[in-house]
Scaffold this active site. Structure first.
Site, PDB file in Angstrom:
ATOM      1  CB  ILE A 124      -0.980   0.017   1.189  1.00 23.29           C
ATOM      2  CG1 ILE A 124      -1.943   1.207   1.080  1.00 23.29           C
ATOM      3  CG2 ILE A 124      -0.259  -0.006   2.526  1.00 23.29           C
ATOM      4  CD1 ILE A 124      -3.160   1.100   1.979  1.00 23.29           C
ATOM      5  CG  MET A 126      -1.581   5.299   2.171  1.00 27.42           C
ATOM      6  SD  MET A 126      -2.568   5.385   3.693  1.00 27.42           S
ATOM      7  CE  MET A 126      -1.615   4.307   4.770  1.00 27.42           C
ATOM      8  CB  ILE A 158       6.317   1.586  -0.682  1.00 26.78           C
ATOM      9  CG1 ILE A 158       5.944   3.050  -0.962  1.00 26.78           C
ATOM     10  CG2 ILE A 158       5.131   0.654  -0.900  1.00 26.78           C
ATOM     11  CD1 ILE A 158       4.947   3.655   0.010  1.00 26.78           C
ATOM     12  CD  GLN A 241      -7.438  -5.929  10.938  1.00 25.42           C
ATOM     13  OE1 GLN A 241      -8.450  -6.240  11.557  1.00 25.42           O
ATOM     14  NE2 GLN A 241      -7.156  -6.436   9.745  1.00 25.42           N
ATOM     15  CD  GLU A 242      -0.947   0.845   9.147  1.00 27.98           C
ATOM     16  OE1 GLU A 242       0.228   1.168   8.914  1.00 27.98           O
ATOM     17  OE2 GLU A 242      -1.930   1.389   8.595  1.00 27.98           O
ATOM     18  CD  GLN A 279      18.980  -3.455  46.214  1.00 33.31           C
ATOM     19  OE1 GLN A 279      19.588  -2.381  46.209  1.00 33.31           O
ATOM     20  NE2 GLN A 279      18.330  -3.913  47.279  1.00 33.31           N
ATOM     21  N   GLY A 340      28.852  -5.115  26.358  1.00 33.99           N
ATOM     22  CA  GLY A 340      29.438  -5.082  25.018  1.00 33.99           C
ATOM     23  C   GLY A 340      28.869  -6.127  24.092  1.00 33.99           C
TER      24      GLY A 340
END
Length: 379
Positions: A124, A126, A158, A241-242, A279, A340
Site C-alpha cells: 500500500i 500512501m 513502501i 487494525q494496522e 540488586q 558489550g
C-alpha cells in the site's frame, strides 16, 4: 499471568506458524538479510500453509475468519522469531481489509485467489517524500481520462515495494486535499510504473522497502478501489487494525527481550558472581517484567475487543503508542544489560534493537497517537 484469550484452535494455529517458521523462514533468513529481500518462494509456502488471507472468504481461497486473534498469533510468533522481513501482517491485516471490504465482485475474483496463494504480493502506497502521517499532504494525482486514470507522482518507504505485484495507491485530484483522495490499484508491469532503489535501513534488512514512481501510468477505470474521493474515510476505517498489529508485535518483542535478558543475567558473571545477584540488575528486571505484565493485560483486552468489532480508534492508538514505546525502552535497557555483547550483531538483543526502532514511527508516530487520544478527550 495465564493468558485466557486463546482457544485450542488458536493454540493449534500457533503450532502451525512455529513449524512454518522453522522450516520455511529461519533456515534462509540470514541470506535474506544479506540480499535485502525475502524469497518469493517463502510467500508461496505461506500460502500453502494457510497463513495468507485469514479473513478472506473461503470461496477465494482464504481462511474465512475475521477473528483477529489468529493475526495476533502470527504477529507474536514472527516477532519472537525475529522474522520481520516476511511482511505477512502487512499483507493480511493492512491491505487485506481494503480488498475484502472495498473491492467489487469482479475485483475480488481477479485479485483475491493470488492474494491467498502467495502468487500476488501486495503493498500500500500512501507515504510520499513530503507527506508522511499527514494524508492531506498527498500530492500524487490521477486524472480522469475517460476510460482510464492517468497517474503521476511518487511514494517512498513502501514496504514490499520491490516484490509487490499489486499496489494500492492513495491519489488525489489536481486540486489536492483530503476530499479528493481515492484508492486505485496499480499492477506489476504497468507502463510508466517504476521502482526505485531498495532502501538501506538500519533494521529489518530483509524487508524490501522501496521508492515508487508513477509517470503517466494508465490505470484502468475498473481498478478504482472503493468510492471515488472516499479514500480518506476508507483509510481512517482500517488504521485501527494496522495499529493493533503493530502494538501486538510491540508487546511480544518486549516480552521476548525480557526472557532472553533474564536468562543472560543468570549466566553472565561479573565481580565473581552472576549479574542476577546484583540488586540493580534485579530491579531492572522487576521493572520491565511489571511494565510488560500490565501492558499485556491491556493489549489482550484490545485484541478481544477488536475481534468482537468494538475496539475504537482511540484505544487502538493507546495500544500502539504504549506498546511500541515500551518495546523501545525494553530493547534499550536489555541491550545495556548485555554490555558489550549487546552491541554485537550475532546477539538477538542487538537485532531486536535495530529491527524494532521503526515501531514508534510507522503506522502513525507516537506523537500522532497522542494527538488522536488528546483530541478525543478534549473535543
Amino acid at each position: 499471568m495465564q493468558r485466557q484469550i486463546f482457544t485450542e484452535e488458536h493454540d493449534a494455529f500457533r503450532e502451525t506458524v512455529r513449524a512454518f517458521l522453522a522450516k520455511e523462514v529461519l533456515p534462509y533468513y540470514e541470506q535474506w538479510e544479506q540480499d535485502g529481500i525475502v524469497s518469493r518462494e517463502a510467500w508461496l509456502a505461506a500460502g500453502r500453509a494457510g497463513l495468507l488471507g485469514l479473513a478472506v472468504p473461503e470461496e477465494y481461497g482464504g481462511g474465512g475468519s475475521d477473528d483477529f486473534r489468529y493475526s495476533a498469533v502470527l504477529a507474536e510468533e514472527f516477532t519472537r522469531a525475529g522474522a520481520a522481513g516476511l511482511a505477512i501482517g502487512l499483507h493480511n491485516d493492512i491491505i487485506g481489509p481494503y480488498l475484502t471490504g472495498l473491492a467489487t465482485d469482479e475485483q475480488k475474483r481477479r485479485w483475491l485467489p493470488g492474494f491467498c496463494s502467495g502468487e500476488t504480493i501486495t503493498a500500500i502506497a500512501m507515504t510520499e517524500p513530503g507527506a508522511g502521517s499527514d494524508l492531506q499532504g498527498i500530492r500524487t494525482t490521477a486524472e480522469d481520462k475517460g476510460d482510464h486514470w492517468l497517474l503521476n507522482g511518487s511514494k517512498t518507504f513502501i514496504s514490499n515495494g520491490i516484490l509487490a505485484d499489486l499496489v494500492v495507491v492513495a491519489k488525489t485530484t489536481p486540486e489536492g486535499g483530503a476530499k479528493g483522495l481515492s484508492l486505485i490499484v496499480v499492477e506489476r508491469g504497468a507502463e510508466g510504473f517504476e521502482r526505485g532503489r531498495n532502501l538501506d535501513k538500519i533494521g529489518q534488512k530483509s524487508q524490501d522497502t522501496a521508492e515508487l514512481f508513477f509517470d503517466d501510468v494508465r490505470v484502468p477505470k475498473e481498478n478504482l478501489l472503493g468510492e471515488l474521493d472516499g479514500a480518506f474515510i476508507h483509510l481512517m476505517t482500517n488504521l485501527a487494525q494496522e495499529r493493533m498489529g503493530i502494538a501486538v508485535a510491540g508487546i511480544a518483542a518486549a516480552e521476548h527481550l525480557l526472557e532472553i535478558t533474564t536468562q543472560y543475567v543468570k549466566e553472565r558473571e561479573a565481580f565473581g558472581r552472576p549479574l542476577s545477584k546484583l540488586q540493580h540488575i534485579r530491579f531492572e528486571i522487576a521493572e520491565m517484567a511489571t511494565e510488560c505484565a500490565v501492558t499485556r493485560t491491556f493489549l489482550d483486552r484490545c485484541i478481544v475487543d477488536h475481534s468482537d468489532g468494538v475496539l475504537d480508534a482511540v484505544h487502538a492508538s493507546m495500544a500502539k503508542w504504549w506498546a511500541t514505546e515500551l518495546q523501545k525502552r525494553v530493547a534499550d535497557r536489555c541491550l545495556q544489560l548485555h554490555g558489550g555483547y549487546g552491541y554485537m550483531s550475532e546477539y538477538k538483543v542487538a537485532k531486536a534493537f535495530t529491527d524494532g526502532r521503526i515501531q514508534t514511527i510507522y503506522g502513525g508516530t507516537t506523537e500522532i497517537m497522542k494527538e488522536i487520544i488528546g483530541r478525543s478527550l478534549l473535543a
